[in-house]
Design a protein around this motif. Structure first.
Motif, PDB file in Angstrom:
ATOM      1  N   ASN A  56       5.182   0.376  -7.130  1.00 44.40           N
ATOM      2  CA  ASN A  56       4.330   1.579  -7.133  1.00 44.40           C
ATOM      3  C   ASN A  56       3.353   1.463  -8.287  1.00 44.40           C
ATOM      4  N   LEU A  57       2.137   1.953  -8.053  1.00 48.95           N
ATOM      5  CA  LEU A  57       1.082   1.837  -9.065  1.00 48.95           C
ATOM      6  C   LEU A  57       0.345   3.173  -9.116  1.00 48.95           C
ATOM      7  N   GLY A  58       0.359   3.828 -10.265  1.00 47.63           N
ATOM      8  CA  GLY A  58      -0.309   5.128 -10.366  1.00 47.63           C
ATOM      9  C   GLY A  58      -1.534   5.039 -11.251  1.00 47.63           C
ATOM     10  N   ALA A  59      -2.516   5.918 -10.999  1.00 53.35           N
ATOM     11  CA  ALA A  59      -3.685   6.008 -11.880  1.00 53.35           C
ATOM     12  C   ALA A  59      -4.210   7.440 -11.850  1.00 53.35           C
ATOM     13  N   MET A  60      -4.614   7.915 -10.671  1.00 56.03           N
ATOM     14  CA  MET A  60      -5.126   9.296 -10.537  1.00 56.03           C
ATOM     15  C   MET A  60      -4.814   9.765  -9.119  1.00 56.03           C
ATOM     16  N   ASP A  61      -4.891  11.071  -8.908  1.00 57.00           N
ATOM     17  CA  ASP A  61      -4.794  11.617  -7.553  1.00 57.00           C
ATOM     18  C   ASP A  61      -5.729  12.800  -7.479  1.00 57.00           C
ATOM     19  N   PHE A  62      -6.355  12.994  -6.330  1.00 58.19           N
ATOM     20  CA  PHE A  62      -7.260  14.149  -6.150  1.00 58.19           C
ATOM     21  C   PHE A  62      -7.426  14.459  -4.676  1.00 58.19           C
ATOM     22  N   THR A  63      -8.021  15.617  -4.412  1.00 59.17           N
ATOM     23  CA  THR A  63      -8.342  16.040  -3.043  1.00 59.17           C
ATOM     24  C   THR A  63      -9.848  15.856  -2.850  1.00 59.17           C
ATOM     25  N   PRO A  64     -10.338  15.876  -1.610  1.00 55.73           N
ATOM     26  CA  PRO A  64     -11.793  15.847  -1.402  1.00 55.73           C
ATOM     27  C   PRO A  64     -12.494  16.983  -2.155  1.00 55.73           C
ATOM     28  N   ALA A  65     -11.881  18.167  -2.167  1.00 56.58           N
ATOM     29  CA  ALA A  65     -12.513  19.294  -2.871  1.00 56.58           C
ATOM     30  C   ALA A  65     -12.638  18.986  -4.365  1.00 56.58           C
ATOM     31  N   GLU A  66     -11.610  18.370  -4.944  1.00 54.20           N
ATOM     32  CA  GLU A  66     -11.636  18.095  -6.394  1.00 54.20           C
ATOM     33  C   GLU A  66     -12.650  17.006  -6.751  1.00 54.20           C
ATOM     34  N   PRO A 117       2.130   9.472   0.517  1.00 49.04           N
ATOM     35  CA  PRO A 117       2.419  10.176  -0.746  1.00 49.04           C
ATOM     36  C   PRO A 117       1.168  10.820  -1.349  1.00 49.04           C
ATOM     37  N   GLN A 118       1.409  11.822  -2.189  1.00 49.23           N
ATOM     38  CA  GLN A 118       0.310  12.451  -2.935  1.00 49.23           C
ATOM     39  C   GLN A 118       0.213  11.869  -4.335  1.00 49.23           C
ATOM     40  N   THR A 119       1.372  11.596  -4.915  1.00 50.02           N
ATOM     41  CA  THR A 119       1.420  10.984  -6.253  1.00 50.02           C
ATOM     42  C   THR A 119       2.601  10.011  -6.280  1.00 50.02           C
ATOM     43  N   LEU A 120       2.529   9.032  -7.176  1.00 53.86           N
ATOM     44  CA  LEU A 120       3.563   7.993  -7.202  1.00 53.86           C
ATOM     45  C   LEU A 120       4.245   7.940  -8.562  1.00 53.86           C
ATOM     46  N   ASP A 121       5.533   7.675  -8.553  1.00 60.85           N
ATOM     47  CA  ASP A 121       6.258   7.387  -9.793  1.00 60.85           C
ATOM     48  C   ASP A 121       6.161   5.873 -10.026  1.00 60.85           C
ATOM     49  N   ASP A 122       5.375   5.483 -11.046  1.00 65.90           N
ATOM     50  CA  ASP A 122       5.176   4.044 -11.286  1.00 65.90           C
ATOM     51  C   ASP A 122       5.923   3.578 -12.540  1.00 65.90           C
ATOM     52  N   SER A 123       7.047   4.269 -12.847  1.00 63.37           N
ATOM     53  CA  SER A 123       7.742   3.924 -14.101  1.00 63.37           C
ATOM     54  C   SER A 123       8.306   2.494 -14.066  1.00 63.37           C
ATOM     55  N   ALA A 124       8.661   1.970 -12.886  1.00 64.30           N
ATOM     56  CA  ALA A 124       9.185   0.589 -12.844  1.00 64.30           C
ATOM     57  C   ALA A 124       8.098  -0.381 -13.304  1.00 64.30           C
ATOM     58  N   ALA A 125       6.861  -0.177 -12.825  1.00 59.04           N
ATOM     59  CA  ALA A 125       5.752  -1.062 -13.237  1.00 59.04           C
ATOM     60  C   ALA A 125       5.493  -0.913 -14.740  1.00 59.04           C
ATOM     61  N   SER A 153       0.849  -1.201   0.000  1.00 58.48           N
ATOM     62  CA  SER A 153       0.000   0.000   0.000  1.00 58.48           C
ATOM     63  C   SER A 153       0.881   1.246   0.000  1.00 58.48           C
ATOM     64  N   VAL A 154       0.272   2.380  -0.387  1.00 59.56           N
ATOM     65  CA  VAL A 154       0.971   3.655  -0.210  1.00 59.56           C
ATOM     66  C   VAL A 154       1.231   3.902   1.273  1.00 59.56           C
TER      67      VAL A 154
END
Ligand code: AKB
Length: 312
Positions: A240-250, A280-288, A117-118
């Motif tokens: 690491n696995l990335g897709a999207m990131d957002f805040t509650p406001a967004e 973390p807020q965002t992840l670098d998932d380039s290895a995946a 997990s993050v």
């Protein structure tokens, strides 16, 4: 032929993964296990189900023998917020349970999927584009169990050649199964409340940015990783696995665009806020992306459209 065992098959990820695996490999090829009986007929009757507590290694290996299991998706675990309330139980299930499953995988030469997990990161970790290999000093028991789990998986691979593979999941969003006891659960609760009451009271601050993922992407990621060419996999702890990131406001704004009466209110829970602020807020998932060609399909807008449509 694949013979798969899923632990925690009634949980948030397990229930959807079990159905996806049965659709792909056939109902009989996937043994769903949990300490709870599935309520949904599709999960209960679509293939074998066994009561298995992964704290009982003998029963676990007996079930594996009976079903000739060669692959395990080990999903039985406690999430972050509940793990802070019951830290000893989190350690026992998340670490001791994993050790039992690793031992079984070693003994029966099974491939093993482990969900990290993050939460395996902490306040000393770079929070933006968190690298694959970086400081991991979590400040939650959940995070501690995930770091230990990652290290154990890597060690079993190095020491015994066990085919361990793992993912660091962001918050997972699904219209099918509710999460329970996580810090990112708000991103699921918000949809039900928006549709039923046009208002949601969020326990995180409006500007709390966290990495998130729509469940179909997460299910696909697990299956693709487990089907990937082993010789290409360098990282045997978790990717690491990335897709999207957002805040509650967004996400609130995205829902308001589709339900104009919707509004979001805030009643911050300091315990869960502190956990979120350490992640973390965002992840670098380039290895995946490089090692097994990971590519997400859902961003914020596509996810919100589908969630509202499916939950309506
Ligand atoms: C949680 O909030 O505990 C989980 C996670 C990100 O591991 N969803």
């Amino acid at each position: 032929m694949k013979r798969i065992l899923v632990t925690g098959a009634v949980g948030q990820i397990g229930s959807e993964l079990t159905l996806a695996l049965r659709a792909r490999y056939g109902g009989d090829a996937v043994v769903a296990t949990d300490v709870r009986m599935p309520v949904e007929a599709e999960l209960r009757d679509g293939g074998p189900f066994e009561f298995v507590d992964c704290m009982d290694p003998h029963h676990l290996t007996r079930v594996m023998q009976i079903h000739h299991v060669d692959t395990i998706y080990h999903l039985a675990a406690l999430l972050s917020a509940v793990g802070e309330v019951r830290p000893l139980q989190a350690w026992q299930l998340n670490v001791n349970g994993l050790v039992n499953v690793l031992e079984a995988a070693r003994q029966y030469k099974c491939a093993l999927f482990f969900p990290s997990s993050v939460g395996a990161f902490g306040p000393d970790t770079p929070r933006k584009r968190t690298p694959q290999v970086t400081i991991q000093r979590p400040t939650t028991m959940y995070g501690v169990t995930k770091v230990v789990g990652e290290m154990l998986c890597e060690d079993y691979h190095r020491r015994f050649g066990t085919d361990t593979r793992g993912l660091r999941f962001p918050g997972l969003i699904s219209y099918q199964t509710e999460p329970g006891g996580g810090t990112t659960d708000y991103a699921v609760e918000i949809f039900r409340q928006a549709l039923q009451h046009a208002v949601y009271t969020c326990y995180l601050r409006a500007d709390t940015r966290l990495p998130m993922m729509y469940m179909p992407d997460a299910i696909r990621a697990m299956i693709e990783l487990m089907e990937a060419d082993p010789s290409r996999l360098i990282h045997r702890n978790a990717y690491n696995l990335g897709a999207m990131d957002f805040t509650p406001a967004e996400i609130g704004e995205a829902i308001k665009k589709r339900i104009p009466a919707f509004h979001i209110e805030y009643a911050v829970d300091p315990r869960r806020q502190a956990i979120a602020d350490s992640w973390p807020q965002t992840l670098d998932d380039s290895a995946a992306r490089e090692e097994w060609h990971w590519a997400p399909r859902f961003g914020l807008d596509a996810m919100v459209d589908e969630m509202l449509q499916r939950m309506h």
